[in-house]
Design an enzyme around this catalytic site. Structure first.
Site, PDB file in Angstrom:
ATOM      1  N   CYS A 189      85.381  83.514 -77.670  1.00 38.12           N
ATOM      2  CA  CYS A 189      85.526  84.161 -78.975  1.00 38.12           C
ATOM      3  C   CYS A 189      85.525  83.054 -80.018  1.00 38.12           C
ATOM      4  O   CYS A 189      86.443  82.228 -80.053  1.00 38.12           O
ATOM      5  CB  CYS A 189      86.814  84.970 -79.037  1.00 38.12           C
ATOM      6  SG  CYS A 189      87.141  85.685 -80.661  1.00 38.12           S
ATOM      7  N   CYS A 221      82.665  88.133 -86.085  1.00 35.34           N
ATOM      8  CA  CYS A 221      82.525  87.713 -84.686  1.00 35.34           C
ATOM      9  C   CYS A 221      81.854  86.354 -84.700  1.00 35.34           C
ATOM     10  O   CYS A 221      80.692  86.239 -85.102  1.00 35.34           O
ATOM     11  CB  CYS A 221      81.699  88.727 -83.896  1.00 35.34           C
ATOM     12  SG  CYS A 221      81.362  88.223 -82.192  1.00 35.34           S
TER      13      CYS A 221
END
Length: 306
Positions: A75, A250
């Protein structure tokens, strides 16, 4: 069980962060879902258990769990927040401006800037080289092109849906991404939009369209789905994150978008990727590695009973 936590975000992509340096915490999917619930819990896109670094020079290990309880390999916004957590709590030497954060997709070198209090305010993460080989992304779609150095990739492959036809370019940044560059909004069906009279990225029903493609048979491990509009001075992006739904940002997705834009001839190697929560600066360097620069901030901390 009583847990102390901190709430951090990177460009609006938010996380519940918990000190697990003694590796004593094992959260069930239901507990993760409760922590991430924005009405009954703290509210977040995922939970990060901060564990001891495993490689030389690493200040921490990011154990990232999606809001639905599934484990994520990587991530991009989360790794910046993990670096901030470590820097701000003295796990990194006060004179340092670089560290390493370990992840399930490998160690990530990070350079960072501090504010006047010595706290981290922004960071550049070396995200490594993108994975383009279809079987490793993974996707069952066949390669349609090759990079200048001969690497095969899936580019602009059409998948049909109840919302219209979308063309996807597939990239892994430690997790799978399917990037749709949308150049003709009117060609998509009315069902794809919250306001069919004004078809654009802003009115695209990302949760509905993304939920269709995330588990598509083309993506055996599911995929993060990015929808992109190419603007004069930036790439505008919205994202449906695997195991979460739409998020404000993201990091790995922004990196995948930068790579996909370059290999399909839509942009150069350096792009500002503008998301709902802010802008990430993405460089797909000539050495083949992707570098992402963006903010990280702590919102609050506290205690919660599980």
């Amino acid at each position: 069980m009583k847990l102390h936590f901190a709430k951090l975000h990177g460009a609006g992509n938010d996380f519940v962060m918990i000190d697990d340096r003694d590796r004593s915490i094992d959260l069930s999917p239901d507990q993760v879902a409760f922590l991430c619930d924005r009405h009954f819990g703290i509210g977040a896109d995922g939970v990060i258990l901060v564990r001891p670094g495993e490689t030389e020079g690493a200040s921490a290990f990011m154990h990232y769990i999606n809001a639905d309880g599934t484990l994520a390999q990587m991530c991009g916004n989360g790794v910046r927040c993990t670096a901030k957590w470590a820097v701000d709590r003295g796990l990194v030497d006060s004179s340092a401006s670089a560290t390493v954060i370990d992840t399930l997709s490998g160690p990530k070198p990070i350079e960072f800037a501090r504010d006047e209090r010595g706290l981290m305010r922004a960071a550049t993460v070396d995200m490594g080289a993108p994975i383009l080989e279809p079987s490793q992304v993974p996707t069952v779609l066949a390669a349609t092109g090759a990079t200048e150095d001969g690497r095969s990739f899936v580019g602009d492959v059409t998948l049909k849906s109840p919302f219209g036809n979308f063309r996807f370019t597939c990239v892994s940044m430690g997790n799978p991404h399917a990037v749709a560059f949308i150049e003709d909004w009117e060609a998509l069906y009315d069902a794809a939009f919250t306001d069919p009279g004004n078809k654009s990225l802003a009115t695209l029903d990302v949760d509905k369209v993304g939920a269709f493609f995330e588990p598509h048979a083309a993506f055996p491990e599911k995929a993060n789905i990015e929808f992109v509009s190419i603007e004069a001075d930036h790439l505008a992006m919205r994202v449906y994150e695997r195991g979460v739904a739409e998020t404000l940002a993201c990091g790995t997705g922004a990196c995948a978008v930068g790579v996909a834009a370059f290999i399909t001839g839509r942009s150069g190697r350096v792009n500002d990727v503008r998301l709902l929560g802010g802008t990430l600066h993405i460089e797909y360097a000539e050495d083949g590695r992707v570098r992402m620069t963006g903010p990280a901030a702590q919102v609050f901390e506290g205690d919660i009973e599980l």
